[in-house]
Design an enzyme around this catalytic site. Structure first.
Site, PDB file in Angstrom:
ATOM      1  N   PRO A  25       6.785   4.070  39.371  1.00 50.35           N
ATOM      2  CA  PRO A  25       5.655   5.010  38.931  1.00 50.35           C
ATOM      3  C   PRO A  25       5.618   6.337  39.204  1.00 50.35           C
ATOM      4  CG  PRO A  25       5.329   3.434  40.827  1.00 50.35           C
ATOM      5  CD  PRO A  25       6.485   3.251  40.617  1.00 50.35           C
TER       6      PRO A  25
ATOM      7  N   TYR B  10       5.494  15.188  31.773  1.00 51.37           N
ATOM      8  CA  TYR B  10       4.306  14.689  32.406  1.00 51.37           C
ATOM      9  C   TYR B  10       3.226  14.268  31.389  1.00 51.37           C
ATOM     10  CZ  TYR B  10       1.325  13.379  36.453  1.00 51.37           C
ATOM     11  OH  TYR B  10       0.585  12.533  36.979  1.00 51.37           O
TER      12      TYR B  10
ATOM     13  N   HIS C 278      -7.243  16.360  33.746  1.00 56.30           N
ATOM     14  CA  HIS C 278      -6.346  17.164  34.715  1.00 56.30           C
ATOM     15  C   HIS C 278      -5.720  18.064  33.909  1.00 56.30           C
ATOM     16  CE1 HIS C 278      -7.302  15.139  38.582  1.00 56.30           C
ATOM     17  NE2 HIS C 278      -7.280  13.934  37.819  1.00 56.30           N
TER      18      HIS C 278
HETATM   19  P1  RFL Z   1       0.991  -6.443  32.693  1.00 59.59           P
HETATM   20  O1  RFL Z   1      -0.135  -5.547  33.120  1.00 59.59           O
HETATM   21  O2  RFL Z   1       1.858  -6.911  33.635  1.00 59.59           O
HETATM   22  O3  RFL Z   1       0.247  -7.615  32.013  1.00 59.59           O
HETATM   23  C1  RFL Z   1       1.047  -8.973  31.545  1.00 59.59           C
HETATM   24  C2  RFL Z   1       0.055 -10.018  31.388  1.00 59.59           C
HETATM   25  O4  RFL Z   1       0.969 -11.063  30.842  1.00 59.59           O
HETATM   26  C3  RFL Z   1       0.441 -12.301  31.850  1.00 59.59           C
HETATM   27  N1  RFL Z   1       1.502 -13.060  31.561  1.00 59.59           N
HETATM   28  C4  RFL Z   1       1.548 -14.378  30.928  1.00 59.59           C
HETATM   29  N2  RFL Z   1       0.671 -14.958  30.133  1.00 59.59           N
HETATM   30  C5  RFL Z   1       0.944 -15.924  29.531  1.00 59.59           C
HETATM   31  N3  RFL Z   1       1.960 -16.698  29.868  1.00 59.59           N
HETATM   32  C6  RFL Z   1       3.041 -16.310  30.749  1.00 59.59           C
HETATM   33  N4  RFL Z   1       4.149 -16.882  31.165  1.00 59.59           N
HETATM   34  C7  RFL Z   1       2.698 -15.025  31.442  1.00 59.59           C
HETATM   35  N5  RFL Z   1       3.388 -14.219  32.451  1.00 59.59           N
HETATM   36  C8  RFL Z   1       2.559 -13.426  32.443  1.00 59.59           C
HETATM   37  C9  RFL Z   1       0.092 -11.521  33.186  1.00 59.59           C
HETATM   38  O5  RFL Z   1      -0.562 -12.589  33.855  1.00 59.59           O
HETATM   39  C10 RFL Z   1      -0.395 -10.422  32.812  1.00 59.59           C
HETATM   40  O6  RFL Z   1      -1.856 -10.432  32.716  1.00 59.59           O
HETATM   41  O7  RFL Z   1       1.970  -5.827  31.501  1.00 59.59           O
HETATM   42  P2  RFL Z   1       1.550  -4.675  30.314  1.00 59.59           P
HETATM   43  O8  RFL Z   1       0.345  -5.069  29.396  1.00 59.59           O
HETATM   44  O9  RFL Z   1       2.679  -4.417  29.507  1.00 59.59           O
HETATM   45  O10 RFL Z   1       1.038  -3.399  30.874  1.00 59.59           O
HETATM   46  C11 RFL Z   1       2.090  -2.453  31.690  1.00 59.59           C
HETATM   47  C12 RFL Z   1       1.080  -1.745  32.813  1.00 59.59           C
HETATM   48  O11 RFL Z   1       0.437  -2.601  33.473  1.00 59.59           O
HETATM   49  C13 RFL Z   1       2.218  -0.852  33.746  1.00 59.59           C
HETATM   50  O12 RFL Z   1       3.211  -0.436  33.037  1.00 59.59           O
HETATM   51  C14 RFL Z   1       1.461   0.346  34.556  1.00 59.59           C
HETATM   52  O13 RFL Z   1       0.515  -0.361  35.390  1.00 59.59           O
HETATM   53  C15 RFL Z   1       2.568   1.072  35.176  1.00 59.59           C
HETATM   54  N6  RFL Z   1       1.995   2.015  36.343  1.00 59.59           N
HETATM   55  C16 RFL Z   1       1.502   3.092  35.719  1.00 59.59           C
HETATM   56  N7  RFL Z   1       1.540   3.452  34.405  1.00 59.59           N
HETATM   57  C17 RFL Z   1       1.008   4.698  34.091  1.00 59.59           C
HETATM   58  O14 RFL Z   1       1.209   4.816  32.711  1.00 59.59           O
HETATM   59  N8  RFL Z   1       0.495   5.427  34.770  1.00 59.59           N
HETATM   60  C18 RFL Z   1       0.390   5.360  36.166  1.00 59.59           C
HETATM   61  O15 RFL Z   1      -0.164   6.065  36.722  1.00 59.59           O
HETATM   62  C19 RFL Z   1       1.131   4.104  36.612  1.00 59.59           C
HETATM   63  N9  RFL Z   1       0.509   3.678  37.997  1.00 59.59           N
HETATM   64  C20 RFL Z   1       1.946   1.881  37.467  1.00 59.59           C
HETATM   65  C21 RFL Z   1       1.361   2.549  38.467  1.00 59.59           C
HETATM   66  C22 RFL Z   1       2.386   0.453  38.042  1.00 59.59           C
HETATM   67  C23 RFL Z   1       2.273   0.492  39.379  1.00 59.59           C
HETATM   68  N10 RFL Z   1       2.645  -0.857  40.160  1.00 59.59           N
HETATM   69  C24 RFL Z   1       2.216  -1.971  40.530  1.00 59.59           C
HETATM   70  C25 RFL Z   1       4.208  -0.839  40.096  1.00 59.59           C
HETATM   71  C26 RFL Z   1       1.208   2.381  39.878  1.00 59.59           C
HETATM   72  C27 RFL Z   1       1.501   1.228  40.285  1.00 59.59           C
HETATM   73  C28 RFL Z   1       1.637   0.864  42.018  1.00 59.59           C
HETATM   74  C1  PHB Z   2      -2.363   6.443  40.131  1.00 62.40           C
HETATM   75  O1  PHB Z   2      -2.522   5.254  40.480  1.00 62.40           O
HETATM   76  O2  PHB Z   2      -3.518   6.963  40.399  1.00 62.40           O
HETATM   77  C2  PHB Z   2      -1.191   7.066  40.020  1.00 62.40           C
HETATM   78  C3  PHB Z   2      -0.046   6.135  40.103  1.00 62.40           C
HETATM   79  C4  PHB Z   2       1.151   6.866  39.829  1.00 62.40           C
HETATM   80  C5  PHB Z   2       1.202   8.072  39.465  1.00 62.40           C
HETATM   81  C6  PHB Z   2       0.005   9.041  39.369  1.00 62.40           C
HETATM   82  C7  PHB Z   2      -1.129   8.263  39.668  1.00 62.40           C
HETATM   83  O3  PHB Z   2       2.564   8.801  39.304  1.00 62.40           O
END
Ligand code: RFL
Ligand code: PHB
Length: 389
Positions: free
Chosen positions: A293, A384, A72
């Site tokens: 997010p 961004y 993008h």
């Molecule tokens: P995760 O993905 O939460 O993984 C942690 C893992 O640890 C396990 N766990 C355990 N394992 C053993 N013993 C325990 N006691 C444990 N407790 C937990 C869990 O089961 C899990 O598998 O953390 P990690 O790896 O640090 O990754 C972080 C990302 O997942 C997170 O920051 C992103 O998803 C945030 N996010 C976005 N980030 C971006 O850079 N670009 C985006 O577009 C973006 N969009 C988003 C998002 C997060 C969202 N949510 C759910 C708030 C959009 C949304 C809607």
């Molecule tokens: C996505 O899930 O595609 C996503 C989430 C947060 C953003 C942008 C894209 O800010």
């Protein structure tokens, strides 16, 4: 059992760290509380900064991302019934972001880990961390009704916001937190994206909206909802109608609706734990910090932590150098706080805060200023795509 680095959590942070360490010849075992399918079922991030793309390449797991990821060059802001493009590519001297789902990235890392024959213990219960203030850390866990012990040189806490790693040191952590008075309701559908060229962020009198994508045939949309709402309150029809009234009329016409394949509500939070190192225990990714997010920063920050942490461990094992380990927390936190600032600012700019009419006027003034000012547009664009390391 013994390994060099015990990694807690098989989310993107843990898996990417494991792969980078393996490539450099550093032994690691991952302990994950859930099953692999459960981890893959969580629909989350979609937008990768160049740092994250580069790290996937360095880890040797970029083949599918390089083929299927969609580059993008711009984002769009929708407010006052009109669309305003921000030419991210032009304003940053050629930088871009890539749309590639966290699910796909996780999948690729899991496949590579399996192919390399590396150990991941799924459904590891009651993980406990011991001895990390000394030189012989140990992790214990339960699996199939037995207690197991894993001796290691270092523990990497990659277990997300609700994990055990940060909880283990909670008396030694300073926590900074802001909780927002709304959540995001997300919907995934096998429909073509509204705009294959941009991620569209909307501020309307009915609240925030976001139009994003996973591929040319799969879309991801979000609307701001009150924290009291439940997913069951939102039929697909209600979601589409709400999304359409939050964007401009032209975009609204273009939205292709269809059955949802996933729908979930996520609360919005800003959170930082300081420090990120406790002796031989290190926190990385969501275990150490959360952003709302709105800036697409969470996964990308996790990738930066992992870049620094893998480098620190590799230097320790290959060069007997403590330098990376000693500076890990400080280096990460510098970038983390900048991403926290941007994510908080974008959230404040784009959402409806119930009852804050003054704030609403500030948003209008700032959005108008933003789209007319090259300086502010450039600031948005460079945040961004991700600030330099
Ligand atoms: P995760 O993905 O939460 O993984 C942690 C893992 O640890 C396990 N766990 C355990 N394992 C053993 N013993 C325990 N006691 C444990 N407790 C937990 C869990 O089961 C899990 O598998 O953390 P990690 O790896 O640090 O990754 C972080 C990302 O997942 C997170 O920051 C992103 O998803 C945030 N996010 C976005 N980030 C971006 O850079 N670009 C985006 O577009 C973006 N969009 C988003 C998002 C997060 C969202 N949510 C759910 C708030 C959009 C949304 C809607
Ligand atoms: C996505 O899930 O595609 C996503 C989430 C947060 C953003 C942008 C894209 O800010």
């Amino acid at each position: 059992m013994r390994t060099q680095v015990a990694i807690i959590g098989a989310g993107p942070s843990g898996l990417l760290l494991g792969q980078l360490l393996h490539k450099a010849g550093v032994d690691n075992i991952i302990l994950e509380r859930q099953t692999g399918d459960y981890v893959l079922g969580r629909i989350r991030a979609g937008i990768l900064e160049q740092v994250t793309v580069d790290l996937m390449r360095e880890a040797g797991v970029s083949e599918r991302m390089d083929k299927e990821g969609i580059v993008h060059h711009s984002i769009e802001l929708v407010f006052g019934g009109a669309r305003h493009p921000i030419d991210v590519h032009g304003l940053t001297g050629g930088k871009v972001v890539t749309a590639y789902g966290q699910t796909e990235l996780t999948h690729d890392l899991m496949d590579a880990r399996k192919a390399a024959g590396l150990a991941t213990v799924y459904e590891a219960d009651n993980v406990r961390l011991h001895g990390f203030d000394g030189t012989n850390p140990q992790v214990t866990y339960e699996k199939d009704g037995r207690t197991h012990a894993l001796d290691c040189d270092f523990i990497a806490g990659c277990d997300g916001f609700h994990g055990v790693s940060r909880a283990t040191v909670k008396d030694r952590v300073t926590e900074y937190e802001k909780v927002y008075p709304f959540g995001w309701l997300g919907l995934l559908s096998d429909t073509p994206p509204v705009s294959p060229h941009a991620i569209v962020y909307g501020n309307s009198e009915h609240g925030f909206s976001l139009c994003s994508m996973r591929s040319m045939t799969r879309s991801r949309y979000y609307v701001q909802v009150p924290l009291t709402d439940k997913v069951e309150d939102w039929s697909d029809d209600r979601f589409w109608a709400e999304l359409k009234r939050r964007v401009d009329p032209e975009l609204s016409e273009k939205i292709v609706t269809g059955a949802s394949i996933e729908k979930s509500i996520a609360p919005l939070r800003s959170f930082v734990a300081e420090p990120l190192r406790f002796g031989r225990l290190f926190l990385a990714g969501d275990a150490g910090h959360i952003v709302p997010p709105t800036g697409a920063k969470g996964l990308n920050l996790a990738a930066t932590d992992v870049k620094y942490l893998s480098g620190a461990f590799i230097d320790y094992f290959k060069e007997r150098s403590n330098a990376g380990i000693d500076t890990y927390s400080e280096r990460c936190l510098k970038r983390i706080w900048k991403a926290e600032r941007f994510s908080w600012w974008m959230t404040t700019l784009m959402h409806r805060f119930p009852g804050d009419e003054f704030g609403r006027k500030m948003q209008e003034a700032e959005l108008d200023y933003l789209v007319k000012s090259k300086a502010l547009s450039t600031a948005v664009a460079e945040n961004y795509v991700g600030l330099p390391l």
